[in-house]
Design an enzyme around this catalytic site. Structure first.
Site, PDB file in Angstrom:
ATOM      1  N   SER A  28       0.847  -1.039  -0.087  1.00 53.82           N
ATOM      2  CA  SER A  28      -0.008   0.076  -0.031  1.00 53.82           C
ATOM      3  C   SER A  28       0.752   1.421   0.032  1.00 53.82           C
ATOM      4  O   SER A  28       0.530   2.342  -0.565  1.00 53.82           O
ATOM      5  CB  SER A  28      -0.928  -0.287   1.187  1.00 53.82           C
ATOM      6  OG  SER A  28      -1.804  -0.911   1.286  1.00 53.82           O
ATOM      7  N   HIS A  81      -2.863   6.076   7.674  1.00 56.36           N
ATOM      8  CA  HIS A  81      -2.656   5.050   6.830  1.00 56.36           C
ATOM      9  C   HIS A  81      -2.449   5.170   5.339  1.00 56.36           C
ATOM     10  O   HIS A  81      -2.609   6.285   4.815  1.00 56.36           O
ATOM     11  CB  HIS A  81      -4.468   4.247   6.836  1.00 56.36           C
ATOM     12  CG  HIS A  81      -4.213   2.849   6.106  1.00 56.36           C
ATOM     13  ND1 HIS A  81      -4.248   2.414   5.046  1.00 56.36           N
ATOM     14  CD2 HIS A  81      -4.572   1.439   7.097  1.00 56.36           C
ATOM     15  CE1 HIS A  81      -4.289   1.292   4.657  1.00 56.36           C
ATOM     16  NE2 HIS A  81      -4.375   0.944   6.053  1.00 56.36           N
ATOM     17  N   THR A  83      -3.188   4.056   2.320  1.00 59.64           N
ATOM     18  CA  THR A  83      -4.205   4.327   1.372  1.00 59.64           C
ATOM     19  C   THR A  83      -4.690   5.686   1.035  1.00 59.64           C
ATOM     20  O   THR A  83      -4.975   6.013   0.018  1.00 59.64           O
ATOM     21  CB  THR A  83      -5.134   3.085   1.645  1.00 59.64           C
ATOM     22  OG1 THR A  83      -4.713   1.902   1.617  1.00 59.64           O
ATOM     23  CG2 THR A  83      -6.259   3.377   0.439  1.00 59.64           C
TER      24      THR A  83
END
Length: 302
Positions: A28, A81, A83
């Site tokens: 990711s 995160h 993403t």
């Protein structure tokens, strides 16, 4: 169903290759760096927002901000995160640049229809699961699934009575599973007790997939291309399709946004580095992180 659009497939304009600079199956962090910065980086479980030498690269959001556009970021997870930087959905309107993770395309399409200066791009940062069809494929088995297991899992976690009976009689029917054996119910309850509601959702999903004749090769990332959705007014949509309406690399998306908005990722990166890059951390430390990540990935069943 999308309002004013017969099928979600009507918005498909191409596909996106998701590999990092050194692996067909991306992490990711690497895919986020490609989507946000236009820079293909490598390293399973590697750092975000830097090139392969550990030097910082600017994101399209930073470039938009420095150019005077108002910017925003909306996510369904924590902001730290990887993403969110990958921006599952991008759209630009009247001096705004907004990145929205996991949005509903129907509402954005409606907005674009009444605000024709807005562009929509949507793509996943990587494919997960490796979906294949088995003999006996029966998609009608999915029609009874009226709720996500994220929602049903919350109900399961809050329920204080007989978990097995509640799961069999109330929750699983809302997920399209009408005739689950007592052995499977017992196994599902044990999974929830031992591994949590998230693992219960995966197990229930596998039961539903089995009834539908679907198979998932993994619970992790794969090297498969992902779908690219795009929408704009007629002239802008034609131009969008001409530029990126095909099979493209993941780092081509911010380069397209850069061109449409008249931004410069290169100038923004130079501004980011003008006072030095010691604040990023030593490059040898980053390489140690990357090597450790690769070692963990080799031992992981994803």
């Amino acid at each position: 169903m999308l309002v004013g659009c017969n099928r979600l497939s009507d918005l498909v304009i191409g596909t996106v290759r998701t590999q990092s600079s050194d692996s067909l199956v991306t992490d990711s962090a690497s895919s986020a760096t490609a989507f946000a910065c236009g820079n293909a980086s490598g390293g399973r479980l590697g750092p975000i927002g830097v090139d392969d030498n550990g030097i910082p690269v600017a994101s399209i959001l930073e470039a938009a901000h420095l150019s005077g556009l108002r910017t925003g970021l909306v996510v369904t997870t924590r902001l730290s995160h990887a993403t969110p930087a990958c921006k599952t959905v991008d759209y630009v309107l009247n001096g705004y640049f907004i990145m929205i993770e996991a949005s509903l395309l129907a509402y954005i399409k409606q907005y674009i229809d009444s605000h024709p200066d807005t562009h929509l791009l949507s793509a996943a940062d990587h494919e997960c699961g490796g979906l294949t069809l088995e003999d006996g494929y029966n998609p009608t088995a999915l029609q009874g699934a009226n709720h996500t297991f994220e929602y049903l899992g919350q109900l399961f976690g809050d329920y204080k009575g007989n978990k097995g009976a509640y799961l069999k009689d109330k929750l699983l029917p809302m997920y399209g599973l009408l005739d689950v054996s007592s052995d499977n119910i017992e196994a599902l309850v044990k999974i929830a007790q031992d591994r949590g509601v998230g693992a219960l959702g995966v197990a229930a999903g596998n039961l539903l997939a089995s009834e539908a004749g679907l198979h998932w090769s993994t619970e992790g990332h794969t090297a498969a291309d992902v779908v690219l959705y795009g929408y704009a007014n007629k002239d802008a949509l034609r131009a969008m399709k001409d530029l990126i309406g095909r099979n493209i690399n993941n780092n081509d998306i911010p380069l397209y946004i850069e061109e449409v908005l008249g931004l410069s990722l290169a100038d923004t990166t130079r501004a980011l580095r003008k006072d030095g890059v010691d604040w990023v951390g030593r490059r040898d430390e980053l390489h140690l992180v990357k090597r450790a990540g690769k070692a963990r990935a080799r031992g992981h069943d994803h």
